[in-house]
Structures are given as C-alpha cells and as structure tokens.
Design a protein around this motif. Structure first.
Motif, PDB file in Angstrom:
ATOM      1  N   GLU A  32      50.877 -49.963-106.610  1.00  0.00           N
ATOM      2  CA  GLU A  32      50.920 -49.335-108.118  1.00  0.00           C
ATOM      3  C   GLU A  32      49.797 -49.446-108.579  1.00  0.00           C
ATOM      4  N   SER A  73      44.816 -47.325-106.473  1.00  0.00           N
ATOM      5  CA  SER A  73      45.144 -46.167-105.774  1.00  0.00           C
ATOM      6  C   SER A  73      44.343 -46.238-104.375  1.00  0.00           C
ATOM      7  N   GLU A 130      45.944 -49.662 -99.046  1.00  0.00           N
ATOM      8  CA  GLU A 130      46.806 -49.509 -98.192  1.00  0.00           C
ATOM      9  C   GLU A 130      47.158 -50.846 -97.830  1.00  0.00           C
ATOM     10  N   ASN A 177      59.596 -48.563-102.510  1.00  0.00           N
ATOM     11  CA  ASN A 177      58.446 -47.663-102.406  1.00  0.00           C
ATOM     12  C   ASN A 177      57.410 -48.022-101.190  1.00  0.00           C
ATOM     13  N   GLU A 178      57.657 -46.986-100.167  1.00  0.00           N
ATOM     14  CA  GLU A 178      56.907 -47.131 -98.760  1.00  0.00           C
ATOM     15  C   GLU A 178      55.623 -46.473 -98.856  1.00  0.00           C
ATOM     16  N   GLY A 179      55.225 -45.924-100.133  1.00  0.00           N
ATOM     17  CA  GLY A 179      54.131 -45.238-100.280  1.00  0.00           C
ATOM     18  C   GLY A 179      52.836 -45.946-100.068  1.00  0.00           C
ATOM     19  N   ARG A 180      51.950 -45.715 -99.025  1.00  0.00           N
ATOM     20  CA  ARG A 180      50.687 -46.460 -98.693  1.00  0.00           C
ATOM     21  C   ARG A 180      51.364 -47.722 -98.102  1.00  0.00           C
ATOM     22  N   SER A 200      52.879 -49.807 -94.833  1.00  0.00           N
ATOM     23  CA  SER A 200      53.479 -49.697 -93.421  1.00  0.00           C
ATOM     24  C   SER A 200      53.955 -50.993 -92.998  1.00  0.00           C
TER      25      SER A 200
END
Length: 329
Positions: free
Chosen positions: A26, A29, A32, A48-51, A53
């Motif tokens: 968060e 930006s 990853e 929150n799986e954004g970026r 893995s």
C-alpha cells in the motif's frame, strides 16, 4: 522492484509477515512482493493480493535447526527458496525474521558474496538519544575477525549510511576500551591504523558507554564483541522499562502519575525500538538480504521492506562493488 519474503520465519509468522507485506504494498507503488511459504496459511491473512504473489512450500527452517546443515538439507525451506529467488534474478532482495544463522548461511551459499569482501557482516541500526541512530557491525556474523575485515565493514557501513540513511560523510568509530590511539588488543590496534589511513571519516576509538549518545554514525567491531554490545543494549532497555513499570504501578499516586506520563513513555519506548530503523542488513552479499527481528510484528516487517527497497533503489550493493574495485586498483 521485487522483494522475496520468508513468510514462515519469525515468532509471529505468517500472520504479522503477511500484514506487514500488505502494508508495504500500500505504501510503495513500485513494489512487488513474493511471499514464500505455506500458501494455505498465508492466504488466511492475505486480504489484498495486488502485487503480492506466493511461492508455495511447506518446508521451514526452525530456530532450533543447526544453520548450515539446515540450509544444505532443507533446499525447499521458505528461507532458502527466498534466497534462491534473489540468486536467480527473480527478486532484487530478500527478508526473513527466521533463524539468524541459517539466513547468514543462505545468504553466503545461495546469494553469494561480493568479490573483495572476505566475510559478510550482520549490521543493525541502533537508537541514539538524539534519534539519529548508528550502524553497528558486526553483531555476530563472524565471531573472529581480522583488521582488514573491520576496514571492509567500515566501508560498507559508510556507503549504507550515506545512501540509505542520508548521512553525508558518516563518522566511523572503532569500538574499543578507551579513546586513546594505542588502546586495545592487537586487532583494534591494527584496525586503527588501517582506518586512519583510509579515505573514510574516521574519528578514532569510541567507548561502549558513548554509543547511545551518537558519538559515531558507523561503529565497527568483531562479531563476538558486537553481539554482546547489542544484547546488553537490548537487555538494559527492557530492564529499565520493567523497573519503571514496577515503580509506576506500586501505589495509587504512582498510577496517577503513570497515567499522565504514559504518552511520553510510549514515545520513549518507540524511540528506543531499533526495529523502527528496519532489520539487520547482511552486508557483503551480492544483493540485499535483511534479517528482521525474530519477534517482528507487521510494522517491523514493513520497516524491513522499506529498508530493503531503499538499498535496491539507491544501488548500495553496486556502490560497495565499485568502491572495492577502486580500492584494489
């Protein structure tokens, strides 16, 4: 930028590790994160799986494992796989709050050592009264050291303080039993001469009692002495706060005083918490490898990510390599 994190290392894994990773995503930006560990346990806390893995593995190196043997035998352990992602170029750096010795072994055997560095050093930034902090190295990667190792530590520490902590021309001090030039054992006498003849901002010998006053920005010593200093500072801080807690809860008058002082005491405790500066860097490796505190919470893990990101962003490793090449020519 990609960072690999051992999601199963530490006292509060994987929950606090996952929460810290999400906090970092968060905040940054450009970042990853690859979480390495048991996918089912990680996903329990991953909202929150954004970026972010996951590399799944159920094998873990425990705190009770013998470090070198564990790294060699547990090739699918979360810590080892995180280091392998760095070695294979799939991540720019890695972080673990797990077994310190095992992370040092994984860093050395998997990530690899910078050419020109004889031995990597474990290096936390510790608090000072003024809030600036100082870098102490080594705190345990090498129990025995030679004078040349202390010079290499000073070079790496100075570059880190300049690039990441924004300290221009950092002051380098040699930890000793007195400030006089001829004080100490053979190691410190030889190291003093090397440091004095270097291009570093060497201010001479410094004593342990002056460290928290901010006498130097970088303090170098052997791993045996450094580890004892680190644990003495930790233990003293905990003891002082425990004594304050006992005194301030002894009677009604003290409890009322404690209620008034509580915000200031919390601020003081946060100021003396070295996890706020990030983790301990394993300096001397081909990529950033950060040892987060074993009891790391989400905030501590976030600070370790921030620190690693800055090391990558400001090309600390590359600068160390270039400085050593110039020194050898």
């Amino acid at each position: 930028m990609k960072l690999a994190i051992d999601a199963m290392g530490g006292d509060h894994a994987p929950k606090e590790i996952v929460l810290g990773a999400m906090k970092a995503i968060e905040a940054f930006s450009d970042l990853e994160i690859i979480l390495v560990g048991d996918e089912r346990k990680i996903k329990e806390y991953l909202s929150n799986e954004g970026r972010i893995s996951i590399v799944h593995t159920e094998e873990v190196i425990l705190g009770t494992d013998e470090p070198v043997r564990a790294v060699r035998r547990k090739k699918n352990a979360s810590m080892v796989l995180a280091a392998k992602l760095v070695a294979d170029g799939e991540a720019d750096g890695c972080i673990s709050a797990g077994n310190t010795g095992a992370l040092m072994a994984a860093g050395l055997f998997v990530v690899g050592r910078i050419e020109g560095i004889d031995r990597p050093a474990l290096s936390p930034t510790l608090p000072t009264i003024g809030g600036e902090g100082f870098l102490l190295l080594d705190v345990g990667a090498n129990v025995d050291a030679k004078a040349e190792h202390l010079l290499q530590n000073a070079i790496m520490g100075s570059i880190y303080c300049d690039k990441v902590r924004g300290v221009a021309n950092p002051r380098v001090g040699l930890l000793n039993i007195g400030t006089e030039e001829k004080k100490g054992n053979e190691l410190t006498k030889q190291a003093f001469e090397l440091l004095q003849n270097s291009n570093l901002h060497f201010i001479g010998n410094v004593e342990a009692r002056d460290l928290l006053d901010g006498v130097a920005d970088v303090v170098v010593t052997d791993g045996f002495t450094g580890n004892m200093v680190l644990k003495t500072i930790e233990g003293t801080a905990m003891s002082v706060f425990n004594m304050l807690k006992t005194v301030l809860s002894s009677d009604l008058k003290s409890k009322l005083a404690a209620a008034v002082l509580m915000p200031n005491l919390r601020a003081l405790k946060a100021k003396m918490d070295y996890s706020e500066y990030g983790g301990a860097g394993l300096f001397g490796l081909k990529a950033p490898v950060i040892k987060a505190h074993g009891s790391s919470d989400a905030n501590s893990l976030y600070n370790a990510v921030r620190q690693t990101r800055e090391m990558v962003q400001k090309e600390v490793i590359q600068t160390i390599k270039e400085t050593l090449e110039e020194k050898s020519n």
